[in-house]
Write an enzyme that holds these catalytic residues in place. Structure first.
Site, PDB file in Angstrom:
ATOM      1  N   CYS A   1       1.003  -1.241   0.189  1.00  0.00           N
ATOM      2  CA  CYS A   1       0.090   0.094  -0.039  1.00  0.00           C
ATOM      3  C   CYS A   1       0.906   1.420   0.028  1.00  0.00           C
ATOM      4  O   CYS A   1       1.942   1.533   0.776  1.00  0.00           O
ATOM      5  CB  CYS A   1      -0.850   0.118   1.178  1.00  0.00           C
ATOM      6  SG  CYS A   1      -2.041  -1.363   1.289  1.00  0.00           S
TER       7      CYS A   1
ATOM      8  N   HIS B   1      17.751 -36.757  -5.305  1.00  0.00           N
ATOM      9  CA  HIS B   1      16.953 -36.809  -4.169  1.00  0.00           C
ATOM     10  C   HIS B   1      15.741 -36.537  -4.294  1.00  0.00           C
ATOM     11  O   HIS B   1      15.122 -36.496  -3.208  1.00  0.00           O
ATOM     12  CB  HIS B   1      17.747 -36.087  -3.132  1.00  0.00           C
ATOM     13  CG  HIS B   1      19.218 -36.717  -2.919  1.00  0.00           C
ATOM     14  ND1 HIS B   1      19.370 -37.817  -2.545  1.00  0.00           N
ATOM     15  CD2 HIS B   1      20.213 -36.086  -2.948  1.00  0.00           C
ATOM     16  CE1 HIS B   1      20.739 -37.915  -2.124  1.00  0.00           C
ATOM     17  NE2 HIS B   1      21.395 -36.943  -2.538  1.00  0.00           N
TER      18      HIS B   1
ATOM     19  N   LYS C   1      13.159 -14.780 -10.425  1.00  0.00           N
ATOM     20  CA  LYS C   1      13.129 -13.686 -11.537  1.00  0.00           C
ATOM     21  C   LYS C   1      12.031 -14.327 -12.533  1.00  0.00           C
ATOM     22  O   LYS C   1      11.218 -13.458 -12.901  1.00  0.00           O
ATOM     23  CB  LYS C   1      14.223 -13.029 -12.204  1.00  0.00           C
ATOM     24  CG  LYS C   1      15.187 -12.500 -11.689  1.00  0.00           C
ATOM     25  CD  LYS C   1      14.805 -10.996 -11.282  1.00  0.00           C
ATOM     26  CE  LYS C   1      14.275 -10.616 -10.279  1.00  0.00           C
ATOM     27  NZ  LYS C   1      14.688 -10.615  -8.715  1.00  0.00           N
TER      28      LYS C   1
ATOM     29  N   TRP D   1      -2.846  -2.920  -1.796  1.00  0.00           N
ATOM     30  CA  TRP D   1      -2.319  -4.072  -2.167  1.00  0.00           C
ATOM     31  C   TRP D   1      -3.116  -5.184  -0.974  1.00  0.00           C
ATOM     32  O   TRP D   1      -2.788  -4.969   0.294  1.00  0.00           O
ATOM     33  CB  TRP D   1      -0.782  -4.182  -1.642  1.00  0.00           C
ATOM     34  CG  TRP D   1      -0.157  -5.465  -2.168  1.00  0.00           C
ATOM     35  CD1 TRP D   1       0.342  -5.880  -3.364  1.00  0.00           C
ATOM     36  CD2 TRP D   1       0.253  -6.595  -1.364  1.00  0.00           C
ATOM     37  NE1 TRP D   1       0.845  -7.249  -3.432  1.00  0.00           N
ATOM     38  CE2 TRP D   1       0.770  -7.747  -2.074  1.00  0.00           C
ATOM     39  CE3 TRP D   1       0.027  -6.876  -0.041  1.00  0.00           C
ATOM     40  CZ2 TRP D   1       1.164  -8.990  -1.548  1.00  0.00           C
ATOM     41  CZ3 TRP D   1       0.576  -8.122   0.641  1.00  0.00           C
ATOM     42  CH2 TRP D   1       1.208  -9.090  -0.299  1.00  0.00           C
TER      43      TRP D   1
ATOM     44  N   LYS E   1       6.279  -4.063  -3.620  1.00  0.00           N
ATOM     45  CA  LYS E   1       7.812  -3.716  -3.828  1.00  0.00           C
ATOM     46  C   LYS E   1       8.532  -3.615  -2.604  1.00  0.00           C
ATOM     47  O   LYS E   1       9.483  -4.264  -2.061  1.00  0.00           O
ATOM     48  CB  LYS E   1       8.028  -2.397  -4.577  1.00  0.00           C
ATOM     49  CG  LYS E   1       9.522  -1.943  -4.526  1.00  0.00           C
ATOM     50  CD  LYS E   1      10.192  -2.767  -5.687  1.00  0.00           C
ATOM     51  CE  LYS E   1      11.681  -2.410  -5.883  1.00  0.00           C
ATOM     52  NZ  LYS E   1      12.403  -3.470  -6.521  1.00  0.00           N
TER      53      LYS E   1
ATOM     54  N   ARG F   1       5.300   0.088  -5.917  1.00  0.00           N
ATOM     55  CA  ARG F   1       5.320  -0.538  -4.543  1.00  0.00           C
ATOM     56  C   ARG F   1       4.553  -1.849  -4.799  1.00  0.00           C
ATOM     57  O   ARG F   1       4.573  -2.641  -3.985  1.00  0.00           O
ATOM     58  CB  ARG F   1       4.788   0.455  -3.532  1.00  0.00           C
ATOM     59  CG  ARG F   1       5.772   1.514  -3.218  1.00  0.00           C
ATOM     60  CD  ARG F   1       5.025   2.493  -2.180  1.00  0.00           C
ATOM     61  NE  ARG F   1       4.857   1.831  -0.996  1.00  0.00           N
ATOM     62  CZ  ARG F   1       5.698   2.256   0.069  1.00  0.00           C
ATOM     63  NH1 ARG F   1       6.725   2.960   0.025  1.00  0.00           N
ATOM     64  NH2 ARG F   1       5.496   1.535   1.285  1.00  0.00           N
TER      65      ARG F   1
ATOM     66  N   ASN G   1      -1.859   2.269   5.571  1.00  0.00           N
ATOM     67  CA  ASN G   1      -0.933   1.155   5.169  1.00  0.00           C
ATOM     68  C   ASN G   1      -0.582   0.258   6.578  1.00  0.00           C
ATOM     69  O   ASN G   1      -0.226   0.745   7.308  1.00  0.00           O
ATOM     70  CB  ASN G   1       0.222   1.941   4.604  1.00  0.00           C
ATOM     71  CG  ASN G   1       1.503   1.002   4.270  1.00  0.00           C
ATOM     72  OD1 ASN G   1       1.194  -0.388   4.298  1.00  0.00           O
ATOM     73  ND2 ASN G   1       3.028   1.469   3.703  1.00  0.00           N
ATOM     74  N   GLY G   2      -0.752  -1.019   6.376  1.00  0.00           N
ATOM     75  CA  GLY G   2      -0.548  -1.833   7.575  1.00  0.00           C
ATOM     76  C   GLY G   2      -1.604  -2.653   7.717  1.00  0.00           C
ATOM     77  O   GLY G   2      -2.325  -3.098   6.867  1.00  0.00           O
TER      78      GLY G   2
ATOM     79  N   GLU H   1      18.241 -17.004  -7.615  1.00  0.00           N
ATOM     80  CA  GLU H   1      17.653 -15.882  -8.148  1.00  0.00           C
ATOM     81  C   GLU H   1      17.299 -15.756  -9.509  1.00  0.00           C
ATOM     82  O   GLU H   1      16.123 -15.015  -9.745  1.00  0.00           O
ATOM     83  CB  GLU H   1      18.773 -14.745  -8.001  1.00  0.00           C
ATOM     84  CG  GLU H   1      18.642 -13.065  -8.547  1.00  0.00           C
ATOM     85  CD  GLU H   1      17.417 -12.535  -7.653  1.00  0.00           C
ATOM     86  OE1 GLU H   1      16.813 -13.098  -6.493  1.00  0.00           O
ATOM     87  OE2 GLU H   1      17.048 -11.545  -8.252  1.00  0.00           O
TER      88      GLU H   1
ATOM     89  N   GLU I   1       8.558 -14.564 -10.769  1.00  0.00           N
ATOM     90  CA  GLU I   1       8.001 -13.293 -10.805  1.00  0.00           C
ATOM     91  C   GLU I   1       7.393 -12.577 -12.046  1.00  0.00           C
ATOM     92  O   GLU I   1       6.509 -12.238 -12.190  1.00  0.00           O
ATOM     93  CB  GLU I   1       8.891 -12.158 -10.102  1.00  0.00           C
ATOM     94  CG  GLU I   1       9.442 -12.334  -8.541  1.00  0.00           C
ATOM     95  CD  GLU I   1      10.225 -11.619  -8.143  1.00  0.00           C
ATOM     96  OE1 GLU I   1      10.107 -10.896  -7.039  1.00  0.00           O
ATOM     97  OE2 GLU I   1      11.428 -11.440  -8.811  1.00  0.00           O
TER      98      GLU I   1
HETATM   99  C1  F6R Z   1      12.407 -10.081  -5.647  1.00  0.00           C
HETATM  100  C2  F6R Z   1      12.014  -9.046  -4.712  1.00  0.00           C
HETATM  101  C3  F6R Z   1      11.661  -9.316  -3.521  1.00  0.00           C
HETATM  102  C4  F6R Z   1      12.639  -8.630  -2.341  1.00  0.00           C
HETATM  103  C5  F6R Z   1      12.015  -9.045  -1.051  1.00  0.00           C
HETATM  104  C6  F6R Z   1      12.672  -8.235  -0.027  1.00  0.00           C
HETATM  105  O1  F6R Z   1      12.642  -9.488  -6.917  1.00  0.00           O
HETATM  106  O2  F6R Z   1      12.169  -7.684  -4.952  1.00  0.00           O
HETATM  107  O3  F6R Z   1      11.913 -10.729  -3.319  1.00  0.00           O
HETATM  108  O4  F6R Z   1      13.762  -9.025  -2.849  1.00  0.00           O
HETATM  109  O5  F6R Z   1      10.655  -8.774  -0.952  1.00  0.00           O
HETATM  110  O6  F6R Z   1      12.606  -6.984   0.099  1.00  0.00           O
HETATM  111  P1  F6R Z   1      13.746  -5.783   0.419  1.00  0.00           P
HETATM  112  O7  F6R Z   1      14.983  -6.157  -0.192  1.00  0.00           O
HETATM  113  O8  F6R Z   1      13.195  -4.664   0.247  1.00  0.00           O
HETATM  114  O9  F6R Z   1      13.838  -6.173   1.968  1.00  0.00           O
END
Ligand code: F6R
Length: 635
Positions: free
Chosen positions: A2, A525, A506, A81, A630, A28, A107-108, A502, A509
Site C-alpha cells: 500500500c 534426491h 526472477k 495491496w 515492492k 510498490r 498502510n499496515g 535468483e 515473478e
Molecule cells: C524479488 C524482490 C523481493 C525482495 C524482497 C525483500 O525481485 O524484489 O523478493 O527482494 O521482498 O525486499 P527488501 O530487499 O526490500 O527487503
C-alpha cells in the site's frame, strides 16, 4: 505494498498532485487505488485496477463532480495491496465511516479488527467492505463524536484514543468533514497523520504541505521533508505542521533539505523500468567501487563500521526474497576467505533463532527498501537480545537505516521502480564481496597477494557487465525458445546456488511460470522425478582456477547431464572460452571469462534477461507483476 499520498494547500491542484503521487507509488505493487477530496463535503473515488482505470472513471464524472475535482485543495490518495478482502472497488481505499464524515487511507494491518468491528456494529456502525481499515474510520468517528459531545474534541487527543485501541501496524492519513464540529478553531482543511511501524514522511512546501509513504514521492513536489518517527502523529494544514508522539509530547519538527526528484518516473527511453534498471547495473557497481572509503590492504574499509570484526565469532544474515539470495553469497565468500561461519536465515523464520545469538555474534540485515516488516522485526529482536547489528540497504530514508544508524551501508543503486529486483540485487552482491573483504582484512585472514587479486577481479566486473549488455539480443533469442514452458529447474552448487535461486525467482515473478532452484547434488534426491521433455533445466556451471571450486564445477556438469538423460531441454550457462561438454546441451548461454568465485554478478545478468524476455513474449506486466509488492511492509 500500500502507498499513501496526501496534499493540502491553497491552489486547486489536489486531484492532479494526488494522481501524480499515486503514479510514483505504483512501483510498490498494488491492485486498486483511490482518492478522497475535502471540499464542503467529502468525496471518495476509487477503483479496482490500475491508476489509469481510476483516471478513466474520473473522466466520466458529471460536470458538477468534475468541478469538485478541479477545485479541490485538500485530499488523500492510496494504492492498495490486498491483505484483508479481495481486490475490489469496495475494498479499495479511502474508506469512510458510516456517516460519511471521515475518510481514511491506511498502510499496515490491524490485528484486532474483528473484535473492534463487532464492538462497532453493536454501537450501530455499518460496514461495506471486508477491510481492517474501515474499522479505523468507524472507530475514529465514534471517538470523535464522543469527544465533541463532551466539548473535549482535539485532534491529537482523538488520535491517541484511536491508537490506544489499535493493535498492529499502521500509517494513516485521515480527512475530516468539519460540518459535524462547527465550534472547532482549527483550519477546516487539514490532514491527520499517524505512523506506527509503517512508513510515512511529510513534505514541507510554501503554503502547502504533503505526506507520502516514501520520500521520493514527496521529493517530486518539494525538497524539504520531515521524517515522522514511529509512534508519532501529525496534523498538517497549508501553513502548519504539528507533531506529537503517542505519549502526548509535542515534537519539534526537524526539516531535512534533500535533492528534488523530478525524474522519478522517467524510463529514459527504455520500454520498461526493469530493462532500464538492468542496464544501470554497471554504473551502480562502478559507483560502489569508487566510494570505498579506504582500499589499502592494511586498512580496507567499505565504510567505517563501528564494529570490531576481528572479534566476531559468528555471523547471522537475515533477509527476504532476492536480498536473502544475495546473502547466501556472503556465506560462501566468508566461509572461503576466513572460515567464518555465516548462517543465512529468512527474516520471517528468525523468530526463535535470536535466542541463539551471543554477544560476539554479528547480525546483518539486508533489504533493498529498508522497510520490509519481517526484516525490521528480526533486527529489533536481535537488538533486544544484545547482538551487534549491521545493515545493507538501498534506501537512506528507511526504518532499517534508523535502526542500525552508523552501521548501515547504503548501496548506491538509487530508487528501483520495477517490482522485481535487478540492480539492487547485484549491488547487494557487490556489497557482500566488499564487506567480506573488510572482515577478512580486519581478521588478517587473507594474504596481500590474494587481497590484490580479489580487488582486481571486483574492479573488472562493471566493465565486463557493460560488455554483457550488448548481448541482450543473444539472450532474447534464447528466451524466445523457452517462452512456452510452464516449469523450469535451475541447478548449480557452491556460490552460484545463489544465482540459481535468483534466476528461478526472477522467472517466477516476471513470467508466472513455475521455477525451482536446487543445489545440483539434490537433483537425484527427488526433483528428478518431474523431469521430462516439458521441464527445461538451466545449469549454471562456471569453471575455477581454485581446485575446490573446479570440483564443484565438474559436479554441476555431471548433474546437468543426468537431467539431460531424462529428456529435459538443457541449457548451460557458462563462460565464453569454456568448451567442456558444451555440445551436449541444447543451448549454451555465455558470460565473459571470470572465475567462479567472482561470477554470481555476471551470471545473474543472462537470467534477468531470460526472465524479462520470456515475460515480454508472454505479454506479462513486466514492471508490476500480479500480486507482488515492492516494499513488503506487513509481516
Ligand atoms: C524479488 C524482490 C523481493 C525482495 C524482497 C525483500 O525481485 O524484489 O523478493 O527482494 O521482498 O525486499 P527488501 O530487499 O526490500 O527487503
Amino acid at each position: 505494498m500500500c502507498g499513501i499520498v496526501s496534499y493540502v494547500g491553497e491552489e486547486p491542484k489536489a486531484t492532479r498532485l494526488l494522481l501524480q503521487g499515486l503514479k510514483s507509488l505504483e512501483y510498490r505493487g498494488y491492485d486498486s487505488s483511490g482518492i478522497a477530496l475535502l471540499n464542503d463535503t467529502l468525496s471518495v473515488y476509487k477503483n479496482k485496477g490500475k491508476i489509469l482505470d481510476l483516471e478513466k472513471s474520473l473522466s466520466t464524472l458529471s460536470d458538477e463532480e468534475r468541478e469538485k475535482l478541479d477545485q479541490s485543495i485538500c485530499g488523500i490518495g492510496h494504492t492498495r495491496w490486498a491483505t484483508h478482502g479481495e481486490p475490489s472497488d469496495i475494498n479499495a481505499h479511502p474508506h469512510m465511516d458510516s456517516d460519511g464524515t471521515i475518510a481514511v487511507v491506511h498502510n499496515g494491518i490491524i490485528r484486532n479488527y474483528i473484535k473492534l468491528k463487532k464492538e462497532l456494529i453493536y454501537k450501530g456502525y455499518t460496514f461495506k467492505s471486508d477491510t481492517d481499515t474501515e474499522v479505523i474510520a468507524n472507530l475514529f468517528s465514534y471517538i470523535r463524536k464522543d469527544l465533541i459531545a463532551k466539548g473535549e474534541y482535539e485532534d491529537f487527543l482523538a488520535m491517541r484514543l484511536l491508537s490506544s485501541r489499535l493493535e498492529g501496524s499502521y500509517a494513516l492519513a485521515i480527512l475530516l468533514n468539519e460540518s459535524v464540529n462547527p465550534n472547532t478553531t482549527q483550519p477546516a482543511k487539514r490532514i491527520l497523520l499517524a505512523k506506527h511501524e509503517s512508513p510515512l514522511v511529510i513534505g514541507v512546501g510554501q503554503s502547502e504541505n504533503f505526506a507520502a509513504s516514501d520520500s521520493d514521492t514527496v521529493l517530486q513536489f518539494t525538497d524539504s521533508i520531515i521524517r515522522l518517527a514511529d509512534r508519532e502523529f501529525a496534523v498538517i494544514s497549508k501553513n502548519t505542521i504539528d507533531i506529537q508522539d503517542f505519549e502526548g509530547n509535542m515534537i519539534k519538527p526537524v526539516i531535512e533539505v534533500l535533492k528534488k526528484n523530478d525524474s522519478l518516473m522517467d524510463k529514459k527511453g527504455y520500454k520498461h523500468f526493469l530493462l532500464k534498471e538492468i542496464n544501470e547495473q554497471p554504473t551502480v557497481l562502478s559507483k560502489m567501487l569508487s566510494l570505498i572509503e579506504d582500499s589499502t590492504y592494511e586498512n580496507f574499509k567499505l565504510i567505517n563500521f563501528n564494529i570490531n570484526f576481528a572479534e566476531i565469532e559468528k555471523i547471522y544474515c537475515i533477509a527476504c526474497g532476492s536480498a536473502y539470495h544475495s546473502a547466501q553469497a556472503l556465506k560462501y565468500i566468508l566461509g572461503s576467505w576466513c572460515s567464518l561461519p555465516v548462517d543465512v536465515i529468512v527474516a520471517s523464520e528468525f523468530n526463535f533463532q535470536h535466542k541463539l545469538i551471543g554477544e560476539r555474534d554479528l547480525l546483518i540485515g539486508v533489504s533493498q527498501s529498508g522497510e520490509t516488516a519481517d526484516t525490521i522485526l528480526a533486527l529489533q529482536k536481535a537488538k533486544s537480545a544484545g547482538a551487534r547489528l549491521l545493515a545493507i540497504t538501498n534506501r537512506p530514508a528507511s526504518a532499517i537505516n534508523n535502526l542500525c544508524g552508523a552501521n548501515t551501508y547504503i548501496t548506491p543503486a538509487d530508487l528501483e521502480i520495477s517490482v522485481a529486483s535487478t540492480k539492487a540485487y547485484t549491488s547487494q552482491l557487490m556489497a557482500h564481496y566488499l564487506l567480506a573483504l573488510q572482515i577478512a582484512t580486519a581478521r588478517k585472514a587473507i594474504s596481500r597477494e590474494f587481497f590484490t587479486d580479489i580487488l582486481h577481479n571486483l574492479k573488472t566486473l562493471p566493465v565486463l557487465l557493460d560488455q554483457m549488455l550488448n548481448r541482450a539480443n543473444h539472450y532474447k533469442a534464447a528466451a524466445v525458445n523457452f517462452a512456452g514452458y510452464r516449469d523450469f529447474i535451475f541447478l548449480s552448487r557452491g556460490i552460484n546456488h545463489t544465482t540459481a535461486m535468483e534466476g528461478a525467482l526472477k522467472l517466477k515473478e516476471l513470467s508466472y511460470a513455475h521455477a525451482s532452484a536446487y543445489p545440483s547434488g539434490e537433483l537425484k534426491h527427488g526433483p528428478i522425478a518431474i523431469l521430462d521433455e516439458n521441464v527445461p533445466v538451466i545449469s549454471i556451471a562456471i569453471p575455477s582456477i581454485y581446485p575446490d571450486e573446479q570440483i564443484i564445477y565438474e559436479k554441476i556438469i555431471h548433474n546437468a547431464l543426468e537431467a539431460k538423460t531424462r529428456k529435459s531441454p538443457s541449457i548451460l550457462l557458462t563462460t565464453d572460452s569454456n568448451q567442456d561438454h558444451v555440445e551436449e546441451f541444447d543451448l549454451v548461454m555465455r558470460i565473459p571469462d571470470i572465475d567462479q568465485l567472482f561470477s554470481p554478478i555476471l551470471a545473474t545478468i543472462p537470467l534477468q534477461f531470460l526472465a524479462y524476455f520470456i515475460a515480454e513474449n508472454l505479454g506479462k506486466d513486466v514492471d508490476q507483476p500480479r500480486n507482488l509488492a515492492k516494499s513488503v511492509t506487513v509481516e
